[in-house]
Design a protein around this motif. Sequence first.
Motif, short mmCIF file in Angstrom:
data_model
loop_
_atom_site.label_atom_id
_atom_site.label_comp_id
_atom_site.label_asym_id
_atom_site.label_seq_id
_atom_site.Cartn_x
_atom_site.Cartn_y
_atom_site.Cartn_z
N LYS A 180 12.99 80.53 33.82
CA LYS A 180 12.97 81.01 32.44
C LYS A 180 11.53 81.02 31.93
CE LYS A 180 14.84 80.04 27.89
NZ LYS A 180 15.74 79.18 27.12
N THR A 181 11.15 82.11 31.29
CA THR A 181 9.80 82.18 30.73
C THR A 181 9.72 81.32 29.48
OG1 THR A 181 8.09 83.62 29.85
CG2 THR A 181 10.34 84.28 29.42
N TYR A 195 -2.44 78.57 37.21
CA TYR A 195 -2.14 79.13 35.90
C TYR A 195 -3.01 80.32 35.64
CZ TYR A 195 0.67 75.09 35.02
OH TYR A 195 1.65 74.14 35.09
N PRO A 196 -2.48 81.39 35.14
CA PRO A 196 -1.04 81.59 35.02
C PRO A 196 -0.43 81.75 36.40
CG PRO A 196 -2.16 83.63 34.48
CD PRO A 196 -3.22 82.58 34.70
N PRO A 197 0.86 81.43 36.55
CA PRO A 197 1.50 81.55 37.86
C PRO A 197 1.43 82.98 38.38
CG PRO A 197 2.92 80.39 36.32
CD PRO A 197 1.78 80.93 35.52
N VAL A 198 1.32 83.10 39.69
CA VAL A 198 1.30 84.43 40.28
C VAL A 198 2.73 84.93 40.44
CG1 VAL A 198 -0.87 84.10 41.52
CG2 VAL A 198 1.28 83.51 42.62
N GLN A 224 2.24 91.45 33.22
CA GLN A 224 1.12 91.69 34.13
C GLN A 224 -0.22 91.69 33.42
OE1 GLN A 224 3.17 95.02 36.40
NE2 GLN A 224 1.89 94.00 37.94
N GLN A 225 -0.24 91.48 32.13
CA GLN A 225 -1.50 91.30 31.43
C GLN A 225 -2.16 90.00 31.87
OE1 GLN A 225 -1.18 91.51 27.20
NE2 GLN A 225 -3.29 90.91 26.85
N CYS A 226 -1.34 88.99 32.18
CA CYS A 226 -1.87 87.69 32.63
C CYS A 226 -1.48 87.38 34.07
CB CYS A 226 -1.35 86.57 31.74
SG CYS A 226 -1.90 86.69 30.03
N HIS A 227 -0.24 87.65 34.44
CA HIS A 227 0.25 87.31 35.77
C HIS A 227 -0.09 88.43 36.75
CE1 HIS A 227 2.65 83.97 34.19
NE2 HIS A 227 2.85 84.75 33.14
#
Length: 94
Positions: free
Chosen positions: A73-74, A44-47, A83-86
Amino acid sequence: MFQKRKGYVLALVLVVVALGVLVAGCGQNQPQPAETEKAQPTVYPPVITHSLEGRVGQCLVCHEEGSGVDAPKTSHPERANCQQCHVAQGAEQQ
C-alpha cells in the motif's frame, strides 16, 4: 561569587543529565511492524521492481489499498504521478 558559580555548574549538570535521558529514551517506544508487513525498502524512493509494460499510469490500481506482499500500500495515494520519483529497476523495464 562561589555560590553563583556553583548554581551555574549545577544547572549545567542537570541539563546534561536531562539530555542524556532524552537521547537514551528515543526510539524505545517505536511501533513495530506487523509480522505480515513487508520490510521497508532500504533505497528511497523505492524502485519499481516489476515491468511497466501495459501498466504506465495504473500504479494505484494495485498500490492504493495494497494487494498483498507484491503490491504494498502506498503511503501517499494523493500523488498519482509515481514515476516522478520512483524509477524502474533495470533498463529492460523502462
